[in-house]
Design a protein around this motif. Structure first.
Motif, PDB file in Angstrom:
ATOM      1  N   VAL A 205       0.859  -1.176   0.000  1.00 37.84           N
ATOM      2  CA  VAL A 205       0.000   0.000   0.000  1.00 37.84           C
ATOM      3  C   VAL A 205       0.894   1.225   0.000  1.00 37.84           C
ATOM      4  CG1 VAL A 205      -1.688   1.333   1.322  1.00 37.84           C
ATOM      5  CG2 VAL A 205      -1.933  -1.158   1.099  1.00 37.84           C
ATOM      6  N   GLU A 206       0.716   2.061  -1.014  1.00 37.76           N
ATOM      7  CA  GLU A 206       1.499   3.286  -1.144  1.00 37.76           C
ATOM      8  C   GLU A 206       0.646   4.429  -0.606  1.00 37.76           C
ATOM      9  OE1 GLU A 206       4.061   1.743  -2.194  1.00 37.76           O
ATOM     10  OE2 GLU A 206       2.938   0.109  -3.146  1.00 37.76           O
ATOM     11  N   ALA A 207       1.131   5.078   0.441  1.00 34.33           N
ATOM     12  CA  ALA A 207       0.336   6.107   1.113  1.00 34.33           C
ATOM     13  C   ALA A 207       1.178   7.340   1.379  1.00 34.33           C
ATOM     14  CB  ALA A 207      -0.245   5.569   2.417  1.00 34.33           C
ATOM     15  N   PHE A 208       0.478   8.449   1.611  1.00 31.52           N
ATOM     16  CA  PHE A 208       1.141   9.685   2.038  1.00 31.52           C
ATOM     17  C   PHE A 208       0.308  10.249   3.185  1.00 31.52           C
ATOM     18  CE2 PHE A 208       3.095  13.758   2.139  1.00 31.52           C
ATOM     19  CZ  PHE A 208       4.351  13.576   1.549  1.00 31.52           C
ATOM     20  N   THR A 209       0.996  10.579   4.280  1.00 33.52           N
ATOM     21  CA  THR A 209       0.310  11.043   5.474  1.00 33.52           C
ATOM     22  C   THR A 209       0.425  12.556   5.588  1.00 33.52           C
ATOM     23  OG1 THR A 209       0.710   8.943   6.604  1.00 33.52           O
ATOM     24  CG2 THR A 209       0.159  10.835   7.988  1.00 33.52           C
ATOM     25  N   PHE A 210      -0.721  13.201   5.679  1.00 35.08           N
ATOM     26  CA  PHE A 210      -0.802  14.656   5.799  1.00 35.08           C
ATOM     27  C   PHE A 210      -1.316  15.006   7.196  1.00 35.08           C
ATOM     28  CE2 PHE A 210      -1.520  13.591   1.338  1.00 35.08           C
ATOM     29  CZ  PHE A 210      -0.630  14.432   0.680  1.00 35.08           C
ATOM     30  N   VAL A 216      -4.317   6.810   1.173  1.00 38.42           N
ATOM     31  CA  VAL A 216      -3.850   5.692   0.356  1.00 38.42           C
ATOM     32  C   VAL A 216      -3.923   6.116  -1.104  1.00 38.42           C
ATOM     33  CG1 VAL A 216      -4.327   3.347  -0.420  1.00 38.42           C
ATOM     34  CG2 VAL A 216      -4.478   3.924   2.016  1.00 38.42           C
ATOM     35  N   VAL A 217      -2.770   6.137  -1.762  1.00 39.37           N
ATOM     36  CA  VAL A 217      -2.709   6.559  -3.155  1.00 39.37           C
ATOM     37  C   VAL A 217      -2.870   5.362  -4.085  1.00 39.37           C
ATOM     38  CG1 VAL A 217      -1.344   7.762  -4.895  1.00 39.37           C
ATOM     39  CG2 VAL A 217      -1.208   8.478  -2.495  1.00 39.37           C
ATOM     40  N   ALA A 218      -2.323   4.209  -3.707  1.00 45.33           N
ATOM     41  CA  ALA A 218      -2.401   3.035  -4.576  1.00 45.33           C
ATOM     42  C   ALA A 218      -2.260   1.764  -3.761  1.00 45.33           C
ATOM     43  CB  ALA A 218      -1.305   3.093  -5.643  1.00 45.33           C
ATOM     44  N   VAL A 219      -2.901   0.709  -4.236  1.00 45.29           N
ATOM     45  CA  VAL A 219      -2.690  -0.633  -3.712  1.00 45.29           C
ATOM     46  C   VAL A 219      -2.025  -1.439  -4.822  1.00 45.29           C
ATOM     47  CG1 VAL A 219      -3.745  -2.733  -2.818  1.00 45.29           C
ATOM     48  CG2 VAL A 219      -4.670  -0.498  -2.159  1.00 45.29           C
ATOM     49  N   THR A 220      -0.846  -1.938  -4.536  1.00 41.91           N
ATOM     50  CA  THR A 220      -0.009  -2.615  -5.526  1.00 41.91           C
ATOM     51  C   THR A 220      -0.074  -4.116  -5.329  1.00 41.91           C
ATOM     52  OG1 THR A 220       1.512  -0.729  -5.436  1.00 41.91           O
ATOM     53  CG2 THR A 220       2.335  -2.750  -6.448  1.00 41.91           C
ATOM     54  N   VAL A 294       3.009   4.481  -9.612  1.00 41.46           N
ATOM     55  CA  VAL A 294       1.964   5.287  -8.978  1.00 41.46           C
ATOM     56  C   VAL A 294       1.676   6.541  -9.797  1.00 41.46           C
ATOM     57  CG1 VAL A 294       1.398   6.687  -6.946  1.00 41.46           C
ATOM     58  CG2 VAL A 294       2.441   4.432  -6.648  1.00 41.46           C
ATOM     59  N   GLU A 295       2.741   7.199 -10.249  1.00 42.12           N
ATOM     60  CA  GLU A 295       2.548   8.416 -11.028  1.00 42.12           C
ATOM     61  C   GLU A 295       1.890   8.111 -12.378  1.00 42.12           C
ATOM     62  OE1 GLU A 295       4.951  12.435 -12.443  1.00 42.12           O
ATOM     63  OE2 GLU A 295       6.078  10.739 -11.627  1.00 42.12           O
ATOM     64  N   ALA A 296       2.295   7.018 -13.013  1.00 45.95           N
ATOM     65  CA  ALA A 296       1.697   6.658 -14.299  1.00 45.95           C
ATOM     66  C   ALA A 296       0.223   6.309 -14.145  1.00 45.95           C
ATOM     67  CB  ALA A 296       2.448   5.480 -14.914  1.00 45.95           C
ATOM     68  N   ALA A 297      -0.131   5.647 -13.032  1.00 44.77           N
ATOM     69  CA  ALA A 297      -1.510   5.188 -12.846  1.00 44.77           C
ATOM     70  C   ALA A 297      -2.429   6.283 -12.318  1.00 44.77           C
ATOM     71  CB  ALA A 297      -1.528   3.992 -11.897  1.00 44.77           C
ATOM     72  N   TYR A 298      -1.916   7.092 -11.390  1.00 48.62           N
ATOM     73  CA  TYR A 298      -2.776   8.056 -10.703  1.00 48.62           C
ATOM     74  C   TYR A 298      -2.365   9.514 -10.892  1.00 48.62           C
ATOM     75  CZ  TYR A 298      -4.995   4.142  -8.301  1.00 48.62           C
ATOM     76  OH  TYR A 298      -5.690   2.987  -8.026  1.00 48.62           O
ATOM     77  N   GLY A 299      -1.227   9.753 -11.516  1.00 50.33           N
ATOM     78  CA  GLY A 299      -0.775  11.126 -11.687  1.00 50.33           C
ATOM     79  C   GLY A 299      -0.286  11.758 -10.404  1.00 50.33           C
ATOM     80  N   PHE A 300      -0.060  10.961  -9.370  1.00 50.30           N
ATOM     81  CA  PHE A 300       0.419  11.465  -8.083  1.00 50.30           C
ATOM     82  C   PHE A 300       1.913  11.208  -7.992  1.00 50.30           C
ATOM     83  CE2 PHE A 300       1.428  11.311  -3.583  1.00 50.30           C
ATOM     84  CZ  PHE A 300       0.645  12.328  -3.033  1.00 50.30           C
TER      85      PHE A 300
END
Length: 418
Positions: A205-210, A216-220, A294-300
């Motif tokens: 799970v690729e996440a960023f905490t704010f 959660v940005v992506a599940v790989t 992640v960037e290719a799939a979600y632009g993040f």
């Protein structure tokens, strides 16, 4: 208003470039041999030392902070997370503390902490001798996993299936312990842990905490070899929304339990019969170019957010960005031996959907047994309308690349190579 300045530890040149693109000034803490002319063109100052040595880094960074006044310390690499935490603590900067960074780096400390706070985990104990392995098997059953406390890249991970394998597992620990592998300075193989085996499909799970909010940005979805070495990744994972939600909630609970309140995370877990269980986690973006998937799939852009958030150009999203397309990677391999011939790389690059083909060997190089991620010889990245299409493009590109090896390489022991 004075330009904000950030201290970046290690990482690829893209780290610095993306920070500068967001209007930040950069001080770079880097290994001397990895500082390039491109770095020099972009940074305000460079601290070129072995940043694994805190006795050297501490006074140097303290002095640099007085001169350059950086307000944040960031890193995208595993080797930099603990020193970043130490610097945050030393200078009173906002960010992940050393305690939390170490809790994630030290797999035994992570397990002990999760058990202490009542979070979901599996049994674990330090390996001190063959008798400790026997005792662990007797107490918790077989199979169980043995791995380095501070290890990465699947190096030294063993599955002990029964009592008859204990002696061999201990012998392998002896071979690995203290070995001078390519990255031993950062990831010494001195302490080992036994932990309960988690059965089931594997994900990350690729996440960023704010500010304590985990996005959660992506599940790989992970593809692995039988020896735990990863063979590929695909985003999004081919699971239904209910299963995806279970993984997301498990990771959010885990990140709360370990105390992560800022920045990126890459959490590996399996969906066991008892529910999702975390294998390990890291307070940095995923390796194996997962950040690019992640960037290719979600632009993040996980890397840009790591080095530059918060800034005007990178607002905190309220929810996961919409899926643009699927993205996948497959790793290249060949029979062990000395490379005789390489072909098909340009053909692979020209296939539909293929974004990149990397190959790290050429004629005369040696391909080693696939004992860790470091022994892979390259990778392909592709995109598609869905996960199956992206993986199919990867498979086609991987099949096009032919690496022919000759006589088997001389034994080299546990060193992971490149």
């Amino acid at each position: 208003m004075a330009q904000e300045r950030v201290l970046i530890i290690g990482g690829r040149i893209d780290n610095v470039r993306k920070a500068v693109e967001q209007g930040l000034a950069v001080v770079c803490l880097q290994q001397p041999g990895q500082f390039t002319p491109q770095h020099a063109e972009l940074v305000d100052a460079a601290l070129l030392v072995d940043f694994s040595d805190w006795s050297v880094v501490k006074p140097l960074v303290s002095a640099a902070h007085k001169v350059y006044g950086f307000t944040r310390v960031v890193t995208t690499g595993e080797a930099g997370v603990e020193v970043a935490g130490r610097i945050n603590d030393l200078l009173g900067l906002k960010g992940v503390s050393y305690e939390v960074a170490r809790r994630l780096r030290d797999k035994l400390a992570m397990r002990e902490h999760l058990a202490r706070v009542g979070a979901a985990t599996v049994p674990a104990a330090e390996v001190t001798g063959p008798e400790s392995l026997e005792a662990f098997g007797a107490a918790h059953g077989y199979p169980f996993v043995v791995k380095p406390v501070d290890g990465i890249a699947s190096l030294g991970v063993q599955l002990v299936k029964g009592p008859e394998q204990v002696a061999g597992a201990w012998e392998r620990i002896g071979e690995l312990r203290g070995s001078d592998h390519a990255f031993a300075r950062y990831f010494p193989l001195d302490r080992f842990i036994a932990e309960g085996y988690i059965d089931g499909p594997e994900f990350s799970v690729e996440a960023f905490t704010f500010e304590g909010r985990h996005l959660v940005v992506a599940v790989t979805e992970k593809l692995t070899h039988g020896n735990f070495v990863e063979a590929g990744h695909v985003i999004p994972a081919r699971i239904d929304r209910a299963t995806e939600r279970r993984l997301e909630l498990a990771v959010a609970e885990f990140l709360d339990a370990v105390g992560l309140t800022h920045g990126p995370s890459h959490t590996e877990l399996r969906l066991s019969p008892a529910g999702p269980r975390v294998i390990e986690s890291h307070n940095r973006p995923g390796g194996d170019r997962i950040r690019d998937l992640v960037e290719a799939a979600y632009g993040f852009d996980m890397e840009a957010y790591t080095v530059a958030h918060p800034c005007a150009g990178l607002p905190a999203p309220g929810e996961r960005p919409p899926l643009l397309r699927a993205a996948a990677t497959r790793f290249l391999s060949a029979e062990p031996g000395r490379v005789v011939r390489v072909s098909g790389v340009e053909e692979a690059r020209g296939l539909d959907g293929v974004q990149d083909v990397e190959l790290s060997v050429s004629a005369g190089d040696v391909v080693k047994d696939l004992a860790s991620s470091w022994d892979r010889i390259g990778q392909v990245i592709a995109v598609g309308a869905d996960a199956d299409a992206a993986l199919a493009a990867c498979e086609a590109a991987a099949a096009a690349v032919v690496v022919v090896t000759g006589a088997e390489a001389e034994p080299t022991g546990p060193e992971p190579g490149r």
